[in-house]
Design a protein around this motif. Sequence first.
Motif, PDB file in Angstrom:
ATOM      1  N   THR A  58       0.845  -1.195   0.000  1.00 26.66           N
ATOM      2  CA  THR A  58       0.000   0.000   0.000  1.00 26.66           C
ATOM      3  C   THR A  58       0.880   1.244   0.000  1.00 26.66           C
ATOM      4  OG1 THR A  58      -1.738  -1.139   1.233  1.00 26.66           O
ATOM      5  CG2 THR A  58      -1.810   1.263   1.207  1.00 26.66           C
ATOM      6  N   SER A  59       0.653   2.112  -0.994  1.00 32.96           N
ATOM      7  CA  SER A  59       1.379   3.383  -1.109  1.00 32.96           C
ATOM      8  C   SER A  59       0.482   4.379  -1.831  1.00 32.96           C
ATOM      9  CB  SER A  59       2.689   3.191  -1.883  1.00 32.96           C
ATOM     10  OG  SER A  59       3.277   4.436  -2.194  1.00 32.96           O
ATOM     11  N   GLU A  60       0.544   5.631  -1.404  1.00 34.33           N
ATOM     12  CA  GLU A  60      -0.244   6.689  -2.035  1.00 34.33           C
ATOM     13  C   GLU A  60       0.550   7.429  -3.112  1.00 34.33           C
ATOM     14  OE1 GLU A  60      -3.493   7.259  -1.397  1.00 34.33           O
ATOM     15  OE2 GLU A  60      -3.391   5.504  -0.069  1.00 34.33           O
ATOM     16  N   ALA A  61       1.758   6.921  -3.450  1.00 32.46           N
ATOM     17  CA  ALA A  61       2.628   7.642  -4.374  1.00 32.46           C
ATOM     18  C   ALA A  61       1.992   7.825  -5.747  1.00 32.46           C
ATOM     19  CB  ALA A  61       3.964   6.913  -4.500  1.00 32.46           C
ATOM     20  N   ALA A  62       1.430   6.749  -6.315  1.00 33.02           N
ATOM     21  CA  ALA A  62       0.820   6.860  -7.639  1.00 33.02           C
ATOM     22  C   ALA A  62      -0.376   7.809  -7.619  1.00 33.02           C
ATOM     23  CB  ALA A  62       0.400   5.485  -8.145  1.00 33.02           C
ATOM     24  N   LYS A  63      -1.149   7.807  -6.528  1.00 29.22           N
ATOM     25  CA  LYS A  63      -2.278   8.728  -6.419  1.00 29.22           C
ATOM     26  C   LYS A  63      -1.807  10.177  -6.326  1.00 29.22           C
ATOM     27  CE  LYS A  63      -6.132   6.033  -4.640  1.00 29.22           C
ATOM     28  NZ  LYS A  63      -7.188   5.951  -3.604  1.00 29.22           N
TER      29      LYS A  63
END
Length: 210
Positions: A47-52
Amino acid sequence: MNKPALLAALLGTAFLATAAQAQTQAPAPAAVRTEGGYFGVGVMSVTSEAAKTIAAAFAGASAESNTTGYKLYGGYMWGNWGVELGYYDMGKAEVKIAGATSDTLESKAATLAAVYSAPFAGKGMVHLKAGAAHVSSEYNCVSLCGGNLVNSEKTSTPLFVGIGLGWRLSQGIQLRLDFERMSDVVYVVGTAGEFEGPIEIMSLSAQFNF
């Protein structure tokens, strides 16, 4: 005493006698191995918010927070304490515009951590770890490229911590469920700038002791 009550009493006595005999004849559980090496392989939900974060900069763009990946790890224990090395491939996150991939983001890491393990509930194990990760994050522009949007790569060394539970299937094989976190991973998008964010990992692994 009527016949049903007598029959129940006889059956109960026979059951208790059999259980007691089985308990006295059961072999003692194998001692937990406290020193030696191990290696494992696992599948991960990342889980990572980097692409978002990247998608938020473009009108009509979208991205998911979750990817799948795998990890390889190995270490050595001295009693309850040890050291562990790992390699983590955290998969590829995609940014999409109108359903088509416009950008991708991939992260890989090498980890080094001190670990603590202790047995519980017979065959159970609890695992704690703390150390550092060397993370390489690669941004690739797939479409609508140019200007600031050029392929780029960034490395960072965030704090790496984890907690997990294991179950010994045998003296040499253990099934593990772990939660791990890499804080303040740095990403760069071409020449547009940098940003930071954590990576959180749930993994299921098979571990082999030797």
